[in-house]
Design an enzyme around this catalytic site. Structure first.
Site, mmCIF file in Angstrom:
data_model
loop_
_atom_site.group_PDB
_atom_site.id
_atom_site.type_symbol
_atom_site.label_atom_id
_atom_site.label_comp_id
_atom_site.label_asym_id
_atom_site.label_seq_id
_atom_site.Cartn_x
_atom_site.Cartn_y
_atom_site.Cartn_z
ATOM 1 N N ASP A 191 1.023 -1.205 0.042
ATOM 2 C CA ASP A 191 -0.203 0.087 0.038
ATOM 3 C C ASP A 191 1.025 1.335 -0.147
ATOM 4 O O ASP A 191 1.833 1.230 0.850
ATOM 5 C CB ASP A 191 -0.798 -0.108 1.367
ATOM 6 C CG ASP A 191 -1.954 1.045 1.206
ATOM 7 O OD1 ASP A 191 -2.919 0.926 1.100
ATOM 8 O OD2 ASP A 191 -1.419 2.345 1.458
ATOM 9 N N HIS A 204 -5.156 14.739 -8.608
ATOM 10 C CA HIS A 204 -5.460 13.590 -8.991
ATOM 11 C C HIS A 204 -4.812 12.812 -10.226
ATOM 12 O O HIS A 204 -4.359 11.861 -10.270
ATOM 13 C CB HIS A 204 -7.069 13.491 -9.037
ATOM 14 C CG HIS A 204 -7.498 12.317 -8.285
ATOM 15 N ND1 HIS A 204 -7.807 12.729 -6.860
ATOM 16 C CD2 HIS A 204 -7.835 11.027 -8.386
ATOM 17 C CE1 HIS A 204 -8.268 11.795 -6.234
ATOM 18 N NE2 HIS A 204 -8.561 10.822 -7.078
ATOM 19 N N GLU A 235 -4.792 2.767 -3.962
ATOM 20 C CA GLU A 235 -3.161 2.493 -4.135
ATOM 21 C C GLU A 235 -2.763 1.188 -3.370
ATOM 22 O O GLU A 235 -1.655 1.250 -2.789
ATOM 23 C CB GLU A 235 -2.617 3.565 -3.281
ATOM 24 C CG GLU A 235 -3.706 4.222 -2.467
ATOM 25 C CD GLU A 235 -3.707 3.742 -1.163
ATOM 26 O OE1 GLU A 235 -4.717 2.806 -0.967
ATOM 27 O OE2 GLU A 235 -2.865 4.025 -0.259
HETATM 28 P P1 GH3 Z 1 -1.647 5.214 4.404
HETATM 29 O O1 GH3 Z 1 -0.231 5.600 4.480
HETATM 30 O O2 GH3 Z 1 -2.253 4.777 5.859
HETATM 31 O O3 GH3 Z 1 -1.810 4.233 3.381
HETATM 32 O O4 GH3 Z 1 -2.267 6.436 3.947
HETATM 33 P P2 GH3 Z 1 -3.186 6.782 2.703
HETATM 34 O O5 GH3 Z 1 -3.420 8.429 2.629
HETATM 35 O O6 GH3 Z 1 -2.344 6.327 1.591
HETATM 36 O O7 GH3 Z 1 -4.286 6.168 2.876
HETATM 37 P P3 GH3 Z 1 -5.615 6.218 2.399
HETATM 38 O O8 GH3 Z 1 -6.622 5.084 2.514
HETATM 39 O O9 GH3 Z 1 -6.253 7.360 3.578
HETATM 40 O O10 GH3 Z 1 -5.869 7.062 1.185
HETATM 41 C C1 GH3 Z 1 -6.125 6.520 0.095
HETATM 42 C C2 GH3 Z 1 -5.920 7.292 -1.059
HETATM 43 O O11 GH3 Z 1 -5.618 6.896 -2.192
HETATM 44 C C3 GH3 Z 1 -7.235 8.017 -1.235
HETATM 45 C C4 GH3 Z 1 -7.407 8.072 -2.727
HETATM 46 O O12 GH3 Z 1 -7.811 9.335 -2.995
HETATM 47 C C5 GH3 Z 1 -6.386 7.533 -3.299
HETATM 48 N N1 GH3 Z 1 -6.504 6.913 -4.337
HETATM 49 C C6 GH3 Z 1 -7.292 5.670 -4.613
HETATM 50 N N2 GH3 Z 1 -7.485 5.392 -5.841
HETATM 51 C C7 GH3 Z 1 -6.709 6.276 -6.736
HETATM 52 C C8 GH3 Z 1 -6.591 6.316 -8.215
HETATM 53 O O13 GH3 Z 1 -6.918 5.613 -9.060
HETATM 54 N N3 GH3 Z 1 -5.795 7.500 -8.584
HETATM 55 C C9 GH3 Z 1 -5.480 8.429 -7.692
HETATM 56 N N4 GH3 Z 1 -5.003 9.736 -8.160
HETATM 57 N N5 GH3 Z 1 -5.834 8.105 -6.231
HETATM 58 C C10 GH3 Z 1 -6.487 7.315 -5.646
HETATM 59 MG MG MG Z 2 -1.920 4.031 1.489
HETATM 60 MG MG MG Z 3 -5.023 1.929 1.063
HETATM 61 MG MG MG Z 4 -6.257 3.138 3.913
#
Ligand code: GH3
Ligand code: MG
Ligand code: MG
Ligand code: MG
Ligand code: MG
Length: 317
Positions: A191, A204, A235
């Site tokens: 992750d 984004h 992610e």
């Molecule tokens: P942690 O270190 O605890 O993993 O914190 P984090 O911020 O990485 O985890 P969190 O689950 O809070 O947030 C994940 C983020 O990933 C939120 C979302 O906007 C982003 N994300 C998920 N899928 C995509 C994608 O396809 N494209 C983009 N640009 N961002 C994405």
């Molecule tokens: Mg993360």
């Molecule tokens: Mg995550």
């Molecule tokens: Mg998370």
């Protein structure tokens, strides 16, 4: 005026009587077809295998092997294929025609052969051959469209890696294989750290580009052809490493941490490094009847949670 053929065929004429054979071949030549001649079943079969004609004109009564035998041999020599066979015979009783069709013939001509009827029957067979060719083309197209569809339904649109669906399927296959082989199987969930902040700082679009780069790095990190990596969602990525014990998986993890540091994808708002880092949860099993994909994923997810809780940029097992 007898018709000539718009598209010439290669036609094999098998007939032991030279007079009737020569007459038919002359007629085929006149109409522009290419005729191959055989005066016995055995030689006819040999020419059939060698030249793969478009159509066969086959005498029923021949010494040694008759036309029925020859028709069966031809059918046996072309599994999945179809070369039209038209029988030639002096016998014109209903049961003769019946027997010819039963033996695998497609049509029946009574000798002496009327040129007009011969050409009419060739035309009809040409039409069927055209339809068959179209069917073969269509089934090829269908096969390739199916393959494309399969690829699309298994790929993650952003990164091109396997998607969750494909990963789940692969994980089930790998568990079954590991059970059979008695070899260790490792699952890693990765992750990206502080990725929400990355998006918040850079937007984004940059976030998407970053995920593509991380995906490429993870793909490169897979050293064996049997290793596979996919995007589990958001992610999060999953690596399935067959025949990999825990120690091997930890070596792998250290290499991944190093790879991410070397790549140095700038992260403007991470608490732990100026670049993108990943955390991971590793689980290794020697699969038995109680091993399930769900169980492995839960364990890897627990380990990932611990890696996050212990400071990120690390792998726990
Ligand atoms: P942690 O270190 O605890 O993993 O914190 P984090 O911020 O990485 O985890 P969190 O689950 O809070 O947030 C994940 C983020 O990933 C939120 C979302 O906007 C982003 N994300 C998920 N899928 C995509 C994608 O396809 N494209 C983009 N640009 N961002 C994405
Ligand atoms: Mg993360
Ligand atoms: Mg995550
Ligand atoms: Mg998370
Ligand atoms: Mg004969």
């Amino acid at each position: 005026m007898l018709p000539s053929s718009p598209s010439p065929l290669t036609i094999l004429v098998i007939d032991d009587q030279s007079a009737s054979r020569v007459a038919v071949v002359a007629e085929l030549d006149r109409a522009g077809h290419r005729a191959l001649e055989a005066d016995s079943a055995a030689w006819g079969l040999e020419l059939f295998k060698r030249y793969r004609p478009d159509l066969v004109l086959l005498d029923v009564e021949m010494p040694a092997h008759d036309g029925y035998w020859t028709a069966r041999q031809i059918r046996a020599a072309e599994p999945g294929g179809w070369t039209p066979i038209i029988f030639l015979s002096q016998r014109d009783q209903d049961q003769d025609v019946w027997r010819g069709i039963e033996a695998g013939g497609d049509d029946y001509l009574v000798k002496p052969v009327s040129p007009m009827i011969l050409h009419a029957k060739l035309r009809a067979m040409q039409r069927l051959l055209g339809m068959r060719q179209r069917l073969v083309q269509l089934s090829d197209e269908l096969r390739s469209a199916n393959a494309q569809l399969h690829e699309l339904s298994n790929a993650d649109a952003l990164t091109g890696l396997m998607n969750r669906r494909a990963l789940d399927e692969r994980l089930h296959q790998c568990i079954a294989q590991a059970r059979r082989d008695g070899l260790p199987l490792t699952l890693v969930l990765c992750d990206v750290d502080y990725f929400k902040r990355y998006n918040d700082s850079l937007g984004h679009v940059e976030g998407d580009a970053c995920l593509k780069r991380v995906a490429a790095l993870l793909r490169e990190a897979c050293r064996r052809p049997s290793d596979c990596v996919g995007r589990y969602g958001g992610e999060e990525f999953a690596l399935i490493l067959p025949n990999t014990p825990r120690s091997g998986a930890m070596t792998y993890a250290r290499a991944l941490i190093r790879t991410m540091a070397l790549a140095g994808i700038p992260h403007p708002d991470s608490d732990i490094a100026p670049h993108i880092t990943v955390s991971g949860g590793i689980t290794t099993c020697v699969a038995d009847a109680s091993t399930t994909a769900e169980g492995l994923l839960l364990r890897a997810d627990d380990a990932l949670y611990n890696a996050k809780a212990h400071g990120r940029n690390r792998f726990f097992s």
